[in-house]
Design a protein around this motif. Structure first.
Motif, PDB file in Angstrom:
ATOM      1  N   MET A  31      -6.392  -4.907  14.847  1.00  0.00           N
ATOM      2  CA  MET A  31      -7.046  -3.625  15.020  1.00  0.00           C
ATOM      3  C   MET A  31      -6.259  -2.827  16.052  1.00  0.00           C
ATOM      4  N   VAL A  32      -5.957  -1.601  15.705  1.00  0.00           N
ATOM      5  CA  VAL A  32      -5.271  -0.686  16.600  1.00  0.00           C
ATOM      6  C   VAL A  32      -6.194   0.504  16.826  1.00  0.00           C
ATOM      7  N   LYS A  33      -6.270   0.954  18.064  1.00  0.00           N
ATOM      8  CA  LYS A  33      -7.196   2.032  18.399  1.00  0.00           C
ATOM      9  C   LYS A  33      -6.428   3.152  19.085  1.00  0.00           C
ATOM     10  N   ASP A  34      -6.645   4.392  18.638  1.00  0.00           N
ATOM     11  CA  ASP A  34      -6.138   5.530  19.386  1.00  0.00           C
ATOM     12  C   ASP A  34      -7.343   6.292  19.926  1.00  0.00           C
ATOM     13  N   LYS A  35      -7.151   7.526  20.361  1.00  0.00           N
ATOM     14  CA  LYS A  35      -8.244   8.255  20.999  1.00  0.00           C
ATOM     15  C   LYS A  35      -9.429   8.488  20.078  1.00  0.00           C
ATOM     16  N   GLU A  36      -9.187   8.693  18.786  1.00  0.00           N
ATOM     17  CA  GLU A  36     -10.276   9.033  17.884  1.00  0.00           C
ATOM     18  C   GLU A  36     -10.487   8.031  16.757  1.00  0.00           C
ATOM     19  N   ASN A  37      -9.448   7.319  16.384  1.00  0.00           N
ATOM     20  CA  ASN A  37      -9.527   6.456  15.214  1.00  0.00           C
ATOM     21  C   ASN A  37      -9.259   4.997  15.557  1.00  0.00           C
ATOM     22  N   VAL A  38      -9.783   4.143  14.716  1.00  0.00           N
ATOM     23  CA  VAL A  38      -9.494   2.715  14.776  1.00  0.00           C
ATOM     24  C   VAL A  38      -8.814   2.385  13.457  1.00  0.00           C
ATOM     25  N   TYR A  39      -7.656   1.763  13.523  1.00  0.00           N
ATOM     26  CA  TYR A  39      -6.907   1.450  12.310  1.00  0.00           C
ATOM     27  C   TYR A  39      -7.087  -0.025  11.976  1.00  0.00           C
ATOM     28  N   LEU A  40      -7.555  -0.274  10.763  1.00  0.00           N
ATOM     29  CA  LEU A  40      -7.816  -1.630  10.279  1.00  0.00           C
ATOM     30  C   LEU A  40      -7.157  -1.817   8.917  1.00  0.00           C
ATOM     31  N   THR A  41      -6.829  -3.053   8.626  1.00  0.00           N
ATOM     32  CA  THR A  41      -6.428  -3.366   7.259  1.00  0.00           C
ATOM     33  C   THR A  41      -7.699  -3.413   6.413  1.00  0.00           C
ATOM     34  N   ALA A  42      -7.534  -3.433   5.109  1.00  0.00           N
ATOM     35  CA  ALA A  42      -8.697  -3.531   4.227  1.00  0.00           C
ATOM     36  C   ALA A  42      -9.473  -4.810   4.530  1.00  0.00           C
TER      37      ALA A  42
ATOM     38  N   SER B 132     -24.984  -5.221  21.804  1.00  0.00           N
ATOM     39  CA  SER B 132     -23.748  -4.589  22.253  1.00  0.00           C
ATOM     40  C   SER B 132     -22.661  -4.716  21.183  1.00  0.00           C
ATOM     41  N   ARG B 133     -22.561  -5.895  20.582  1.00  0.00           N
ATOM     42  CA  ARG B 133     -21.570  -6.104  19.521  1.00  0.00           C
ATOM     43  C   ARG B 133     -21.895  -5.240  18.300  1.00  0.00           C
ATOM     44  N   ILE B 134     -23.167  -5.130  17.950  1.00  0.00           N
ATOM     45  CA  ILE B 134     -23.574  -4.276  16.827  1.00  0.00           C
ATOM     46  C   ILE B 134     -23.146  -2.841  17.090  1.00  0.00           C
ATOM     47  N   SER B 135     -23.418  -2.351  18.282  1.00  0.00           N
ATOM     48  CA  SER B 135     -23.044  -0.993  18.648  1.00  0.00           C
ATOM     49  C   SER B 135     -21.533  -0.801  18.571  1.00  0.00           C
ATOM     50  N   ASN B 136     -20.789  -1.776  19.074  1.00  0.00           N
ATOM     51  CA  ASN B 136     -19.333  -1.734  19.039  1.00  0.00           C
ATOM     52  C   ASN B 136     -18.830  -1.675  17.597  1.00  0.00           C
ATOM     53  N   LEU B 137     -19.356  -2.539  16.744  1.00  0.00           N
ATOM     54  CA  LEU B 137     -18.937  -2.558  15.339  1.00  0.00           C
ATOM     55  C   LEU B 137     -19.285  -1.249  14.636  1.00  0.00           C
ATOM     56  N   GLU B 138     -20.462  -0.705  14.917  1.00  0.00           N
ATOM     57  CA  GLU B 138     -20.853   0.571  14.308  1.00  0.00           C
ATOM     58  C   GLU B 138     -19.885   1.680  14.701  1.00  0.00           C
ATOM     59  N   ASN B 139     -19.480   1.697  15.966  1.00  0.00           N
ATOM     60  CA  ASN B 139     -18.518   2.698  16.423  1.00  0.00           C
ATOM     61  C   ASN B 139     -17.155   2.506  15.774  1.00  0.00           C
ATOM     62  N   ILE B 140     -16.737   1.261  15.638  1.00  0.00           N
ATOM     63  CA  ILE B 140     -15.470   0.973  14.968  1.00  0.00           C
ATOM     64  C   ILE B 140     -15.509   1.469  13.534  1.00  0.00           C
ATOM     65  N   LEU B 141     -16.590   1.149  12.830  1.00  0.00           N
ATOM     66  CA  LEU B 141     -16.676   1.512  11.418  1.00  0.00           C
ATOM     67  C   LEU B 141     -16.779   3.027  11.221  1.00  0.00           C
TER      68      LEU B 141
ATOM     69  N   SER C  53     -15.176   5.261  12.886  1.00  0.00           N
ATOM     70  CA  SER C  53     -13.869   5.887  13.071  1.00  0.00           C
ATOM     71  C   SER C  53     -12.736   5.090  12.431  1.00  0.00           C
ATOM     72  N   ALA C  54     -13.084   4.149  11.581  1.00  0.00           N
ATOM     73  CA  ALA C  54     -12.071   3.276  10.977  1.00  0.00           C
ATOM     74  C   ALA C  54     -11.232   4.009   9.943  1.00  0.00           C
ATOM     75  N   LYS C  55      -9.950   3.781  10.014  1.00  0.00           N
ATOM     76  CA  LYS C  55      -8.995   4.259   9.022  1.00  0.00           C
ATOM     77  C   LYS C  55      -8.280   3.026   8.482  1.00  0.00           C
ATOM     78  N   VAL C  56      -8.244   2.909   7.162  1.00  0.00           N
ATOM     79  CA  VAL C  56      -7.609   1.742   6.538  1.00  0.00           C
ATOM     80  C   VAL C  56      -6.115   1.995   6.451  1.00  0.00           C
ATOM     81  N   ILE C  57      -5.355   0.987   6.865  1.00  0.00           N
ATOM     82  CA  ILE C  57      -3.902   1.058   6.782  1.00  0.00           C
ATOM     83  C   ILE C  57      -3.407  -0.057   5.883  1.00  0.00           C
ATOM     84  N   ALA C  58      -2.236   0.118   5.356  1.00  0.00           N
ATOM     85  CA  ALA C  58      -1.629  -0.914   4.513  1.00  0.00           C
ATOM     86  C   ALA C  58      -1.170  -2.065   5.389  1.00  0.00           C
TER      87      ALA C  58
END
Length: 87
Positions: free
Chosen positions: A1-12, A64-73, A75-80
């Motif tokens: 997982m890579v995070k920038d200011k607004e987005n979180v980049y995840l693989t599928a 706390s983990r639920i909140s974290n995951l909700e925030n990740i999802l 702003s998640a952007k799928v990357i190859a």
């Protein structure tokens, strides 16, 4: 997982795993912890009830983990996934 200011980049696969974990925590783990808290309350004095304290601590960490995951999802952007596991 890579995070920038607004987005979180995840693989599928990472996105799928985050969604599965969130669903498990909300539908299964919340119910389990609520039952543990309910049972611990039956033991009486909550001021000296270590089972109750431990259950509340676990509930706090889970929420706390639920909140974290909700925030990740949100702003998640799928990357190859161009990386192979062969080095």
């Amino acid at each position: 997982m890579v995070k920038d200011k607004e987005n979180v980049y995840l693989t599928a696969k990472g996105l799928s795993q985050a969604k599965e974990e969130l669903e498990f925590l909300k539908k299964t783990k919340r119910v389990q912890i609520a039952e543990i808290i309910h049972q611990a309350r039956q033991y009486g004095d909550l001021a000296e009830n270590s089972e109750y304290d431990a259950a509340l601590e676990e509930q706090s960490m889970m929420e706390s983990r639920i909140s974290n995951l909700e925030n990740i999802l949100k702003s998640a952007k799928v990357i190859a996934n161009n990386h192979t596991e062969d080095f």
